[in-house]
Structures are given as C-alpha cells and as structure tokens.
Design an enzyme around this catalytic site. Structure first.
Site, PDB file in Angstrom:
ATOM      1  CG  HIS A   1      -4.811   0.055   3.902  1.00 39.00           C
ATOM      2  ND1 HIS A   1      -3.874  -0.409   3.000  1.00 39.00           N
ATOM      3  CD2 HIS A   1      -5.936   0.311   3.188  1.00 39.00           C
ATOM      4  CE1 HIS A   1      -4.426  -0.436   1.790  1.00 39.00           C
ATOM      5  NE2 HIS A   1      -5.673   0.012   1.871  1.00 39.00           N
TER       6      HIS A   1
ATOM      7  CB  CYS B   1      -0.983  -0.002   1.167  1.00 38.26           C
ATOM      8  SG  CYS B   1      -0.255  -0.078   2.813  1.00 38.26           S
TER       9      CYS B   1
ATOM     10  CB  SER C   1      -5.791  -3.265  -0.319  1.00 41.81           C
ATOM     11  OG  SER C   1      -6.360  -4.084   0.682  1.00 41.81           O
TER      12      SER C   1
END
Length: 243
Positions: free
Chosen positions: A104, A69, A121
C-alpha cells in the site's frame, strides 16, 4: 440512461487554509471512488519521469474513473503542485495478513511543522490523515495502529524524498530513500531513524539515489506516454492493498 456526474477538479482559493485545501483534494479523490473492479484503469510506472506521471494525472481528472492507492499518490502530487509550502513524499507499507503480503502507498504531507497524508484505500483509516502530527514517526505509528485493527502486521515502511513542484521535471520520483524493517525493530529505534531522516529531509540535504546516474534527456517531439504493456509489475502494485 443517466450519465454519471463528473466531479469538478478542486481549485485552490486564496481564502483557503492549507488543511482546507488538502481536504478539498481528498474529497475529490473520494468522489472518484476506490477502484474495486480488479482492473487498473491507469498504468503507473514508478520509474517514469515526473512530467510523464503528471500527464497521467491530468488524464485521471479528464476520465473521472475510480482509482487505487498508487494512482491517488500521483493525483495528489498533481493537485498540490504550485503550493511550495506543502512538501509531498511517498510512504509505502508492506504488511502481512493470513499468510499473504500486501502493499500500500500513501502521499505523505509536511506543512508548517505538521505531518499528514492523502490517499485512497478500501479502509477509511488507511488513506488520508489530518495535518496534525508533530513528527513523521507519529504519523507512521498512526498507520501502524490502524493496520492492527485489521490484524495486519507492518513488515516494512519505505519513505521517499520530497517530490519537486516542477511538473515538467525529467527526474523520477524517489520512492524509497529510507527502508525500515519495522517488524524487527523496537519502536524507539524506528522513531530515531524516522526523525533523523525527517530532519535531513527538512534541511534538503538528501539527494535521490538516481541523482548519481542522471537520466538521458529524451529527444524532443517524442511522446512521453509509454506503450501499454500487459501485466507490468506496477499494475499489480496496489491490487493487493488489503488496506
């Protein structure tokens, strides 16, 4: 043995709409694939100047290795440079699932009055979002709802500032200008905070916190590449994005 094919880096064509261009970038990132190996191939230090991170992005296009990410955010910035109508800013999530915390990050996009995102992702609905959301809060709530499908509760959301389109800038990316403890707030409260922030961003009145302590100019001729260090915190940043 057959050499793996190297996906061509997308080129913007004048005939493309911005959503088509963003789709081409996202398709390219998906062709690189998500890195499931447990080894991060590119070191991303968040405090590096933009110019150094753009060098790393160029390396990603040359190496064509799988990415996570954080690398996708840097690559997304690199590929959207030179499109002044496209504003880019980082969006970070801290979530909780089964006794563990996960981190994330995606690249928020603002263009022509609409919000969307680019990213990578393990989960297809926790990366790119189409450029259709009328408000920043609509986009954030869409991610929150996607997380719920995987029984992740979102604890914190961090929004950074627009990343300049100047690839040689010595300014680092501002990753967390706004930090919201969303798990302790009502949605109406979260929406109000996000909309105020989004309005200030559009008016370009927010200044990076690092602006108060400008970075020293690096001596010319010195390499911008950091020495590779084992176990830097950024290397672990996306390892646990169950996302």
């Amino acid at each position: 043995c057959v050499q793996p094919s190297v996906p061509p880096v997308p080129n913007y064509k004048l005939s493309m709409t911005i959503p088509e261009w963003l789709q081409a970038i996202q398709t390219y990132m998906k062709m690189l694939q998500y890195n499931h190996t447990g080894t991060q191939f590119f070191e991303i230090r968040k405090t590096r100047p933009l110019s150094g991170l753009m060098e790393t992005a160029r390396e990603m296009t040359r190496e064509s290795l799988p990415i996570k990410c954080l690398e996708a955010v840097i690559l997304g910035i690199y590929l959207t440079n030179g499109q002044p109508s496209v504003e880019r800013f980082p969006i970070s999530f801290k979530t909780h699932f089964s006794g563990n915390y996960f981190h994330h990050v995606v690249l928020g996009i603002y263009c022509n009055g609409r919000y969307g995102s680019l990213g990578m992702s393990r989960r297809s609905d926790l990366m790119d979002k189409p450029l259709t959301y009328r408000t920043l809060s609509d986009l954030i709530f869409e991610f929150e709802d996607s997380y719920k499908k995987y029984l992740h509760s979102v604890k914190k959301v961090k929004i950074g500032l627009y990343v300049p389109h100047e690839p040689h800038s010595f300014q680092p990316i501002e990753w967390k200008q706004l930090v919201l403890n969303v798990s302790k707030m009502m949605r109406t409260e979260v929406r109000k905070e996000l909309e105020k922030f989004a309005r200030d961003m559009r008016m370009k009145i927010l200044k990076p916190s690092s602006a108060h302590s400008p970075m020293k100019e690096r001596p010319r001729g010195k390499s911008l590449s950091p020495r590779r260090r084992q176990g830097s915190p950024q290397r672990r940043a996306c390892r646990r994005d169950k996302s």
